[in-house]
Scaffold this motif. Structure first.
Motif, PDB file in Angstrom:
ATOM      1  N   THR A 242       0.828  -1.211   0.000  1.00  0.00           N
ATOM      2  CA  THR A 242       0.000   0.000   0.000  1.00  0.00           C
ATOM      3  C   THR A 242       0.860   1.257   0.000  1.00  0.00           C
ATOM      4  N   MET A 243       1.952   1.254   0.759  1.00  0.00           N
ATOM      5  CA  MET A 243       2.815   2.426   0.839  1.00  0.00           C
ATOM      6  C   MET A 243       3.479   2.738  -0.491  1.00  0.00           C
ATOM      7  N   ASP A 244       3.670   1.730  -1.339  1.00  0.00           N
ATOM      8  CA  ASP A 244       4.238   1.988  -2.666  1.00  0.00           C
ATOM      9  C   ASP A 244       3.307   2.883  -3.482  1.00  0.00           C
TER      10      ASP A 244
ATOM     11  N   ILE B 270       1.044   4.969  -2.208  1.00  0.00           N
ATOM     12  CA  ILE B 270       0.979   6.283  -1.572  1.00  0.00           C
ATOM     13  C   ILE B 270       2.198   7.124  -1.927  1.00  0.00           C
ATOM     14  N   ARG B 271       3.388   6.500  -1.919  1.00  0.00           N
ATOM     15  CA  ARG B 271       4.606   7.242  -2.262  1.00  0.00           C
ATOM     16  C   ARG B 271       4.624   7.652  -3.729  1.00  0.00           C
ATOM     17  N   ALA B 272       3.964   6.862  -4.587  1.00  0.00           N
ATOM     18  CA  ALA B 272       3.972   7.135  -6.027  1.00  0.00           C
ATOM     19  C   ALA B 272       3.056   8.296  -6.416  1.00  0.00           C
ATOM     20  N   LEU B 273       2.230   8.773  -5.482  1.00  0.00           N
ATOM     21  CA  LEU B 273       1.261   9.809  -5.817  1.00  0.00           C
ATOM     22  C   LEU B 273       1.913  11.133  -6.220  1.00  0.00           C
ATOM     23  N   TRP B 274       3.153  11.360  -5.816  1.00  0.00           N
ATOM     24  CA  TRP B 274       3.819  12.619  -6.141  1.00  0.00           C
ATOM     25  C   TRP B 274       4.828  12.481  -7.280  1.00  0.00           C
ATOM     26  N   ASP B 275       4.828  11.354  -7.966  1.00  0.00           N
ATOM     27  CA  ASP B 275       5.737  11.165  -9.103  1.00  0.00           C
ATOM     28  C   ASP B 275       5.360  12.090 -10.253  1.00  0.00           C
ATOM     29  N   LYS B 276       6.362  12.487 -11.053  1.00  0.00           N
ATOM     30  CA  LYS B 276       6.142  13.366 -12.206  1.00  0.00           C
ATOM     31  C   LYS B 276       6.744  12.748 -13.458  1.00  0.00           C
TER      32      LYS B 276
ATOM     33  N   VAL C 212      -1.760  14.983  -4.866  1.00  0.00           N
ATOM     34  CA  VAL C 212      -2.655  14.169  -4.036  1.00  0.00           C
ATOM     35  C   VAL C 212      -1.818  13.417  -3.003  1.00  0.00           C
ATOM     36  N   SER C 213      -2.302  13.367  -1.776  1.00  0.00           N
ATOM     37  CA  SER C 213      -1.611  12.620  -0.725  1.00  0.00           C
ATOM     38  C   SER C 213      -2.632  11.947   0.174  1.00  0.00           C
ATOM     39  N   LEU C 214      -2.203  10.874   0.845  1.00  0.00           N
ATOM     40  CA  LEU C 214      -3.053  10.136   1.774  1.00  0.00           C
ATOM     41  C   LEU C 214      -2.399  10.073   3.141  1.00  0.00           C
TER      42      LEU C 214
END
Length: 230
Positions: free
Chosen positions: A3-5, A7-13, A51-53
């Motif tokens: 799950t954390m993968d 969440i961390r990927a949400l800010w990728d560009k 987006v972040s959780l």
């Protein structure tokens, strides 16, 4: 996949510096028995915001942050969430059901850097608008609080992230062009009206107003005792 993968990927560009996370809000009326959509009310798909959780106080919080609170998509998101709150309040107090359906706000978040990854949440228990940075007064962040059981993490290997990314990019470009075109037309209209008023002022003979009415100077009403005696 952890799950954390996701969440961390949400800010990728991507290589252009654009966000790689797509967020979609969908407001609808849902059949309470079958879960099927009865009527679509509002929908928005964008990859403009960050987006972040986070887990806060027993709730799963989705934060959607824009650079500026004047962004058109941000205002549309506010309208959709406010419409949902109003519809749900009316639904609870009226006890309506049956063919009307229960209001349903679906939030789908897709981190495009992980093929097929998707976070889905439904019916927030609370939402608010606030500054992303407490040092500033500008309210540019939408917070949505969900019960943990209302949020799911999924992986779909058949999801075509490139096609969706290209589609969203095209939609955002088209929307921006439409807004710029509408602004240009409004500016042209205002400029035309100003020039027209100047031309009318020059063309009108002395003693006439802008609306074609003759200006009578030193005139008496001619009624009652003010009327000239003849």
């Amino acid at each position: 996949m952890e799950t954390m993968d996701m969440i961390r990927a949400l800010w990728d560009k991507d290589e252009h510096g654009d966000n790689l996370t797509i967020v979609q809000l969908s407001l609808e009326r849902m059949d309470e028995q079958t879960g099927e959509t009865i009527r679509q009310i509002g929908e928005l798909t964008t990859r403009d915001p960050l987006v972040s959780l986070a887990d806060i106080g027993g709730y799963t919080t989705i934060r959607i942050t824009y650079k500026y609170n004047s962004a058109s998509d941000f205002n549309r998101m506010r309208m959709i969430t406010e419409d949902y709150s109003q519809l749900m309040t009316e639904f609870i107090h009226s006890g309506e059901g049956g063919s009307a359906g229960i209001p349903c706000l679906r939030v789908t978040v897709k981190p495009m850097s992980i093929a097929g990854a998707m976070i889905a949440a439904v019916n927030p228990v609370f939402h608010n608008i606030q500054p992303h940075d407490p040092m500033y007064a500008e309210c540019n962040e939408l917070q949505l609080l969900f019960l943990p059981e209302s949020v799911g993490f999924f992986e779909d290997s058949g999801f075509d992230e490139k096609a969706i990314s290209d589609q969203v990019r095209a939609e955002m470009t088209a929307e921006q062009a439409a807004l710029q075109n509408a602004k240009k037309k409004e500016e042209e209209k205002e400029a035309y009206q100003r020039e027209r008023e100047k031309e009318l002022q020059k063309a009108l003979p002395g003693g006439y107003g802008m609306h074609g009415g003759h200006v009578l100077q030193n005139a008496r009403h001619g009624f009652g005792k003010d009327r000239d005696n003849k």
